[in-house]
Scaffold this motif. Sequence first.
Motif, PDB file in Angstrom:
ATOM      1  N   ALA A   1      23.014  -5.888 -28.902  1.00 33.26           N
ATOM      2  CA  ALA A   1      23.787  -5.342 -27.773  1.00 33.26           C
ATOM      3  C   ALA A   1      23.451  -5.434 -26.506  1.00 33.26           C
ATOM      4  O   ALA A   1      24.416  -5.881 -25.751  1.00 33.26           O
ATOM      5  N   LEU A   2      22.409  -5.890 -26.080  1.00 30.14           N
ATOM      6  CA  LEU A   2      21.787  -6.126 -24.640  1.00 30.14           C
ATOM      7  C   LEU A   2      22.401  -7.449 -24.488  1.00 30.14           C
ATOM      8  O   LEU A   2      22.787  -7.677 -23.324  1.00 30.14           O
ATOM      9  N   ARG A   3      22.512  -8.332 -25.257  1.00 33.28           N
ATOM     10  CA  ARG A   3      22.916  -9.630 -25.034  1.00 33.28           C
ATOM     11  C   ARG A   3      24.447  -9.821 -25.100  1.00 33.28           C
ATOM     12  O   ARG A   3      24.842 -10.879 -24.613  1.00 33.28           O
ATOM     13  N   SER A   4      25.161  -8.741 -25.525  1.00 26.71           N
ATOM     14  CA  SER A   4      26.604  -9.012 -25.703  1.00 26.71           C
ATOM     15  C   SER A   4      27.422  -9.260 -24.386  1.00 26.71           C
ATOM     16  O   SER A   4      27.054  -8.778 -23.281  1.00 26.71           O
TER      17      SER A   4
ATOM     18  N   ARG B   1      20.054  -6.673 -13.784  1.00 27.68           N
ATOM     19  CA  ARG B   1      21.269  -6.926 -12.801  1.00 27.68           C
ATOM     20  C   ARG B   1      22.155  -8.056 -13.596  1.00 27.68           C
ATOM     21  O   ARG B   1      23.083  -8.260 -13.182  1.00 27.68           O
ATOM     22  N   ASN B   2      21.575  -8.703 -14.422  1.00 24.65           N
ATOM     23  CA  ASN B   2      22.243  -9.943 -14.866  1.00 24.65           C
ATOM     24  C   ASN B   2      21.895 -10.179 -16.419  1.00 24.65           C
ATOM     25  O   ASN B   2      21.090  -9.724 -17.022  1.00 24.65           O
ATOM     26  N   ARG B   3      22.696 -11.372 -16.945  1.00 28.64           N
ATOM     27  CA  ARG B   3      22.136 -11.681 -18.395  1.00 28.64           C
ATOM     28  C   ARG B   3      20.821 -12.278 -18.642  1.00 28.64           C
ATOM     29  O   ARG B   3      20.205 -11.602 -19.427  1.00 28.64           O
TER      30      ARG B   3
ATOM     31  N   GLY C   1      27.046  -2.605 -33.823  1.00 27.39           N
ATOM     32  CA  GLY C   1      28.455  -2.533 -33.056  1.00 27.39           C
ATOM     33  C   GLY C   1      28.543  -1.097 -32.393  1.00 27.39           C
ATOM     34  O   GLY C   1      29.203  -0.941 -31.209  1.00 27.39           O
ATOM     35  N   ALA C   2      27.905   0.242 -32.858  1.00 29.90           N
ATOM     36  CA  ALA C   2      27.878   1.314 -32.381  1.00 29.90           C
ATOM     37  C   ALA C   2      27.028   1.480 -31.156  1.00 29.90           C
ATOM     38  O   ALA C   2      27.211   1.993 -30.245  1.00 29.90           O
ATOM     39  N   VAL C   3      25.853   0.571 -31.095  1.00 31.06           N
ATOM     40  CA  VAL C   3      25.233   0.547 -30.094  1.00 31.06           C
ATOM     41  C   VAL C   3      25.714  -0.292 -28.772  1.00 31.06           C
ATOM     42  O   VAL C   3      25.488   0.359 -27.752  1.00 31.06           O
ATOM     43  N   ARG C   4      26.353  -1.313 -29.345  1.00 34.45           N
ATOM     44  CA  ARG C   4      27.020  -2.031 -28.085  1.00 34.45           C
ATOM     45  C   ARG C   4      28.255  -0.981 -27.545  1.00 34.45           C
ATOM     46  O   ARG C   4      28.106  -1.032 -26.350  1.00 34.45           O
ATOM     47  N   LYS C   5      28.812  -0.408 -28.301  1.00 35.12           N
ATOM     48  CA  LYS C   5      29.846   0.452 -27.740  1.00 35.12           C
ATOM     49  C   LYS C   5      29.291   1.412 -27.091  1.00 35.12           C
ATOM     50  O   LYS C   5      29.786   1.785 -25.765  1.00 35.12           O
TER      51      LYS C   5
END
Length: 264
Positions: free
Chosen positions: A50-53, A91-93, A214-218
């Motif tokens: 999720a953190l990489r999305s 702050r960024n990717r 998907g739930a974590v990303r959302k």
Amino acid sequence: MRILVLCCLLLLTAPLRAEEVDVELFLAVDVSRSMSPAELEIQRRGYAEALRSDEVIAAIEGGLIGQIALTYVEWAGSTSQREVVPWTLIRNRAEAEAFARRIETHFDPGLRRTSISGALRYAAEGLRNNEFIGLRQVIDVSGDGPNNSGAPVLAARRVVLERGITINGLPLMTRDGLGVRWHLEDLDLYYASCVIGGPGAFSIPVRDWSEFAGAVRKKLVWEIAGERQPRLWHAQHIGAGPDGYDCMIGEKIWERNRRFWEGP
């Protein structure tokens, strides 16, 4: 010379200026022994993914300030919390990627019992003592069962909400792993009534592990962006949720089944 020395002493003893961020986000992740090793790995990889999305990176970079403070802590019993990644400025990717790698390389086994109250109190102190000032403070707590250790969950939630901190939830409602005996069919209602709270609070139930990433990303996007989205469960103040829910249900289930866990 005396004036110069005095100025130097004042500079050395003055507190460092706190870093301003859009949100101070405390990720409190359940690793109680009701979780199997495979489930623990799914959790860690789900948060890392999720953190990489692109969605999460866009939410971070698109904030009013354009940076967040993030920590990842695993919890179980009332005094069982371990910091996997300390408070970190994102702050960024590249910085999000570095944070994700630290989660993925951590594979400690699960811990005993389930103390949501202990996790909330630990998170609140972490938010109080870090070196950031956020426009919002959020505790993001996941769990596969109700509180069954430590202080009652409502007491802990009250302390957290009185400090202006929002609590969001990720109730894990899968029926596999080691916690079937302690499974709570309406864990989503429990989280709505007993755990989440504060401005814009929400929870996203996970009923199958395929839904987890998907739930974590959302959830991270909503928490970072501070957007008010349609939510399954929503609580604006202490006591929100279905009336009359027994928030001590976890403690009662533990007393009923503890002989299977602790032995004769």
